[in-house]
Design a protein around this motif. Structure first.
Motif, mmCIF file in Angstrom:
data_model
loop_
_atom_site.group_PDB
_atom_site.id
_atom_site.type_symbol
_atom_site.label_atom_id
_atom_site.label_comp_id
_atom_site.label_asym_id
_atom_site.label_seq_id
_atom_site.Cartn_x
_atom_site.Cartn_y
_atom_site.Cartn_z
ATOM 1 N N PHE A 36 10.509 43.213 -50.021
ATOM 2 C CA PHE A 36 10.304 43.352 -51.463
ATOM 3 C C PHE A 36 8.845 43.277 -51.899
ATOM 4 O O PHE A 36 8.548 43.529 -53.066
ATOM 5 C CB PHE A 36 11.229 42.454 -52.291
ATOM 6 C CG PHE A 36 11.115 40.966 -52.086
ATOM 7 C CD1 PHE A 36 10.029 40.260 -52.564
ATOM 8 C CD2 PHE A 36 12.142 40.270 -51.460
ATOM 9 C CE1 PHE A 36 9.945 38.894 -52.398
ATOM 10 C CE2 PHE A 36 12.061 38.891 -51.285
ATOM 11 C CZ PHE A 36 10.954 38.199 -51.750
ATOM 12 N N CYS A 46 11.242 30.977 -57.772
ATOM 13 C CA CYS A 46 10.660 31.981 -56.873
ATOM 14 C C CYS A 46 9.755 32.949 -57.627
ATOM 15 O O CYS A 46 10.132 33.516 -58.645
ATOM 16 C CB CYS A 46 11.774 32.751 -56.173
ATOM 17 S SG CYS A 46 11.170 34.102 -55.141
ATOM 18 N N ILE A 47 8.530 33.129 -57.117
ATOM 19 C CA ILE A 47 7.605 34.076 -57.736
ATOM 20 C C ILE A 47 7.537 35.371 -56.933
ATOM 21 O O ILE A 47 6.623 36.180 -57.116
ATOM 22 C CB ILE A 47 6.201 33.463 -57.932
ATOM 23 C CG1 ILE A 47 5.635 32.944 -56.600
ATOM 24 C CG2 ILE A 47 6.246 32.321 -58.948
ATOM 25 C CD1 ILE A 47 4.195 32.427 -56.706
ATOM 26 N N CYS A 60 6.774 36.207 -53.859
ATOM 27 C CA CYS A 60 5.541 36.496 -53.134
ATOM 28 C C CYS A 60 5.837 37.132 -51.787
ATOM 29 O O CYS A 60 5.000 37.829 -51.226
ATOM 30 C CB CYS A 60 4.714 35.223 -52.961
ATOM 31 S SG CYS A 60 5.412 34.068 -51.765
ATOM 32 N N GLY A 61 7.010 36.859 -51.242
ATOM 33 C CA GLY A 61 7.383 37.458 -49.960
ATOM 34 C C GLY A 61 6.934 36.666 -48.744
ATOM 35 O O GLY A 61 7.204 37.060 -47.609
ATOM 36 N N CYS A 101 8.038 33.958 -47.477
ATOM 37 C CA CYS A 101 9.114 33.436 -46.630
ATOM 38 C C CYS A 101 9.674 34.517 -45.705
ATOM 39 O O CYS A 101 10.167 34.219 -44.618
ATOM 40 C CB CYS A 101 10.209 32.781 -47.475
ATOM 41 S SG CYS A 101 10.925 33.818 -48.753
ATOM 42 N N ILE A 138 14.838 33.901 -49.037
ATOM 43 C CA ILE A 138 15.179 33.680 -50.450
ATOM 44 C C ILE A 138 16.321 34.611 -50.859
ATOM 45 O O ILE A 138 17.193 34.231 -51.638
ATOM 46 C CB ILE A 138 13.945 33.829 -51.377
ATOM 47 C CG1 ILE A 138 14.290 33.404 -52.813
ATOM 48 C CG2 ILE A 138 13.394 35.245 -51.401
ATOM 49 C CD1 ILE A 138 14.616 31.938 -52.980
ATOM 50 N N CYS A 143 6.473 28.334 -48.769
ATOM 51 C CA CYS A 143 6.760 28.699 -50.157
ATOM 52 C C CYS A 143 5.750 28.064 -51.116
ATOM 53 O O CYS A 143 5.637 26.846 -51.180
ATOM 54 C CB CYS A 143 8.174 28.268 -50.532
ATOM 55 S SG CYS A 143 8.552 28.643 -52.247
ATOM 56 N N ILE A 199 10.108 25.765 -52.870
ATOM 57 C CA ILE A 199 11.564 25.864 -52.940
ATOM 58 C C ILE A 199 12.120 25.381 -51.606
ATOM 59 O O ILE A 199 11.596 25.717 -50.543
ATOM 60 C CB ILE A 199 12.004 27.317 -53.214
ATOM 61 C CG1 ILE A 199 11.434 27.776 -54.558
ATOM 62 C CG2 ILE A 199 13.522 27.445 -53.213
ATOM 63 C CD1 ILE A 199 11.639 29.245 -54.834
ATOM 64 N N ILE A 252 14.136 26.178 -49.434
ATOM 65 C CA ILE A 252 14.943 27.348 -49.075
ATOM 66 C C ILE A 252 15.961 27.060 -47.976
ATOM 67 O O ILE A 252 17.144 27.356 -48.125
ATOM 68 C CB ILE A 252 14.031 28.522 -48.630
ATOM 69 C CG1 ILE A 252 12.952 28.771 -49.684
ATOM 70 C CG2 ILE A 252 14.851 29.791 -48.405
ATOM 71 C CD1 ILE A 252 11.868 29.711 -49.227
HETATM 72 S S1 SF4 Z 1 8.042 32.005 -50.345
HETATM 73 FE FE1 SF4 Z 1 9.935 33.123 -50.727
HETATM 74 S S2 SF4 Z 1 11.081 31.758 -52.086
HETATM 75 FE FE2 SF4 Z 1 8.982 31.021 -52.143
HETATM 76 S S3 SF4 Z 1 8.084 32.089 -53.899
HETATM 77 FE FE3 SF4 Z 1 7.640 33.336 -52.098
HETATM 78 S S4 SF4 Z 1 9.338 34.829 -52.040
HETATM 79 FE FE4 SF4 Z 1 9.972 33.167 -53.401
#
Ligand code: SF4
Lengths: 261, 473
Positions: free
Chosen positions: B159, B319-320, B322-323, B325, B348, B379, B383, B385
């Motif tokens: 994403f 969750c922002i 960011c990718g 994870c 996520i 993260c 989070i 996760i």
């Molecule tokens: S690490 Fe994953 S769960 Fe945490 S903010 Fe980034 S995309 Fe969202």
């Protein structure tokens, strides 16, 4: 719970009311605080749960400590003196592959723009009405287009320009970002559509951190912000092909900052 | 995707198992993806080192999101009031269907001839492009990665990095086929082809559609983060700007962005700051020379309030996107992005998809984890996760108990609490171990298909222990 809400919703509630009702219902049970590693707010460790006491605004006062105030010393350094800020800025811009050009005064800046226009054989340069910008176009040997002139804005005309020259709101040493806005940088398109973006600014427009820039923007806007504020951090880029960095994806391929003073 | 929802139960799980098997064995794909991520790790570490304390900065970021999400009842109306005061129009959508309908109506009202769109995962979530195309509207994805995926007819693979699995040769071929350009091996030239192709489209489009990364309550601004400048153009040139956002994107203060924007960039793409971080508050103002005449914001629930109602997992709304994870996840790196079959891939995605699309169909994602915790470690908003994956497993066992698993445990309890039975069972087991492979139990068969069984010892542990005790006397 959701089922109950939706039954009410079926009775003709608007989407807005349904969603807000779902949100209120959902927040009845408080969530635990995140597992902080080390954050101990200066007001003590007892930040109340936002919903302690029933009303959600009750928690507000307990959260008066903004993350930014707490976080400032943990974020990247932006420098405390004008000298250190300038040094950090120059370093950041270099890494970002933006160009920085320092000149003594506006006439030296105009000479620099003139030489750029000559060596690159520009046909048309776009600009906006601003005390720092207009003097730079005095001698350019090509056509110019003023985006906020008497005629209505013409996006095709702007698309045909080789470069756009704008002023800015602030320059952030911490990240090498240039803050432009629709109010002080000739609207929205001038700083993004032409292939080269030239920003002219004075030394005193440099601030230490993003927080400082946002803070100042909020006060300048005083309840009525310009319709667009944008932090520009280097020339446009993409890594979408095999994660290999390429400059000039859709926005300017080159970002040139002229610092006067 | 919509049609798939109606398919046989467990289709999602079967697809996952099948695709995972295919991708895990495709070493070329795995090496390619690992290599693409290699540069990310280097630049991420270099940028993280510039923080004076990254771990404490994570605390601040998670506090900003925690205090906003837990006060959504107050901040969402505050945001909307401020956004409307700035001249923007807000539309509320309970679910994907309603959001699609709202956007279609707006597009129709605008008498749109050409629509340009910048990257917006929420629009993938509601399958917006398919709906627009079904009604005869052409829509162009302007983000390079999304554009490539659109031409390929595939959803995003990751994403944040939508086409990270595609080789440059394939892109060259794709552009040759659709844009008639000569083949090239250079990422730079390929990028310029897309740039040239897109410029006139920005000028011609009458509707621009974007997503939103943050909704700032105190000022009524929406914040959009991007590298290419395509979102800036999308929100500058068309006459109508439509933005689509989940309701959970609210933050309270403009200042919060001073923490969240750099952390999003560092965690997500190894940058100090993403190239363009732009705040919009409504359409063009009096005195401004350009910008859209109308700005619409569609606020989407689509089961976000169901996650909100679960205090244990509420933080997954922090969750922002960011990718980070995904980039560190051993499962993602082995099975690849498409295997998930979800809008949001990786850890996520495995946490939230069961909430968005049903636990019984999507619980298998919670099992597709080694629970190593690499995701929770990176993260930026802390989070939890991997624990949420455990929570989902527990919740699934409660709602749809697995009879066989239960039965197995009951047998185990009976055997383990009777030493004579345990010994007898062990003896039988030692002698029949070799036959396990041939038993028609699916779980065993799958496990043993790629693993060799060790030879069974001749004596049980207890026998050996007794023997050792005697010998040492
Ligand atoms: S690490 Fe994953 S769960 Fe945490 S903010 Fe980034 S995309 Fe969202």
């Amino acid at each position: 719970m959701k089922a109950a809400v939706d039954t009410i919703a079926a009775g003709g509630m608007s989407a807005r009311d349904t969603i807000l009702l779902r949100v209120r219902e959902a927040l009845r049970l408080p969530a635990p605080m995140p597992h902080f590693k080390s954050l101990v707010p200066s007001g003590g460790s007892d930040i109340p749960s936002p919903h302690a006491g029933g009303s959600s605004s009750a928690g507000h006062a307990g959260l008066a400590i903004l993350p930014l105030d707490v976080a400032r010393p943990w974020l990247p350094d932006g420098g405390d003196t004008p000298e250190s800020q300038l040094a950090i800025l120059a370093n950041n811009l270099e890494k970002l592959r933006a160009q920085m050009h320092r000149v003594a005064d506006l006439s030296a800046a105009a000479d620099f723009v003139l030489s750029l226009a000559r060596t690159r054989d520009w046909h048309r340069v776009a600009y906006h009405g601003h005390a720092l910008v207009e003097p730079l176009l005095a001698g350019v040997p090509c056509a110019t287009y003023r985006v906020d002139g008497a005629d209505a804005f013409d996006k095709s005309a702007l698309e045909h320009c080789d470069a756009g020259i704008t002023a800015c709101d602030a320059i952030v040493a911490q990240t090498g970002s240039i803050l432009v806005s629709s109010a002080t940088s000739g609207g929205r398109a001038l700083s993004i559509l032409p292939h080269v973006h030239i920003v002219v600014a004075t030394l005193d427009q440099i601030v230490s951190t993003l927080g400082d820039a946002l803070h100042a923007a909020k006060h300048r806007g005083a309840g009525r912000m310009p319709s667009m504020l944008s932090f520009i951090t280097g020339p446009s880029r993409t890594g979408d092909i095999e994660r290999i960095l390429v400059l000039g994806a859709h926005g300017p391929k080159e970002l040139i900052l002229i610092l006067v003073g | 995707m919509i049609a798939q929802d109606a398919q046989s139960p467990q289709w999602a799980k079967k697809k996952f198992l099948h695709d995972a098997k295919v991708h895990v064995q495709d070493t070329g794909h795995r090496t390619f993806v690992q290599k693409a991520l290699g540069g990310y790790f280097l630049s991420r570490d270099a940028q993280k080192a510039r923080y004076r304390d990254w771990e404490q900065a994570r605390d601040a970021a998670s506090l900003a999101k925690w205090s906003a999400v837990n006060r959504l009842d107050e901040l969402l109306p505050l945001f909307v009031a401020n956004f409307e005061a700035n001249g923007g129009q807000v539309h509320w959508a309970r679910d994907a269907e309603e959001a699609r309908r709202i956007i279609l109506d707006l597009v129709r009202e605008a008498k749109a001839k050409a629509i340009i769109k910048s990257k917006c995962m929420t629009s993938e979530e509601i399958h917006l492009n398919a709906a627009l195309e079904k009604d005869g509207y052409g829509v162009i994805e302007s983000d390079l990665g999304e554009f490539i995926q659109q031409l390929r007819g595939e959803p995003p693979y990751h994403f944040v990095f939508p086409c990270m699995h595609v080789r440059r040769e394939e892109i060259s071929e794709l552009f040759g086929k659709f844009l008639g350009t000569p083949p090239t091996n250079s990422p730079e030239e390929l990028t310029m082809i897309a740039r040239r192709h897109m410029r006139q489209l920005y000028v011609d489009a009458d509707v621009g559609i974007t997503g939103a990364n943050f909704l700032v309550a105190e000022t009524g601004q929406i914040s959009i983060t991007e590298n290419e400048g395509n979102a800036r153009l999308t929100a500058a040139l068309p006459r109508v700007h439509i933005s689509l956002s989940g309701i959970e994107k609210v933050v309270e203060h403009l200042d919060d962005l001073a923490v969240l924007l750099p952390m999003l960039a560092t965690a997500g793409a190894g940058q100090q700051m993403t190239c363009y971080n732009t705040l919009y508050s409504g359409p063009r103002r009096d005195g401004e020379c350009d910008g859209p005449d109308e700005m619409h914001l569609v606020l989407l629930d689509n089961s976000r309030t169901a996650i909100l109602a679960d205090p244990e997992q509420r933080d997954s709304l922090h969750c922002i996107r960011c990718g980070a994870c995904l980039n560190v996840c051993p499962i993602f790196k082995n099975v690849g992005g498409f295997t998930y079959g979800t809008t949001y891939q990786g850890p996520i995605g495995s946490v939230i998809t069961p909430h968005l699309r049903g636990l019984s169909d999507w619980n298998h994602l919670s099992a597709a984890s080694s629970l190593c915790g690499a995701c929770s470690d990176v993260c930026p908003v802390r989070i939890d996760i991997h624990h949420h994956l455990l929570h989902n497993r527990r919740n699934a066992a409660r709602t749809v108990p697995n009879r066989w698993e239960k039965f197995g445990h009951q047998i185990f309890v009976i055997v383990a609490s009777r030493p004579w039975l345990f010994a007898a069972g062990g003896a039988i087991f030692r002698h029949t171990l070799g036959m396990l492979k041939r038993l028609p139990v699916p779980l065993l068969r799958d496990w043993l298909a790629t693993r060799a069984l060790p030879a069974a010892p001749r004596k049980s542990f207890r026998q050996q222990w007794r023997q050792a005790g005697k010998d040492s006397l």
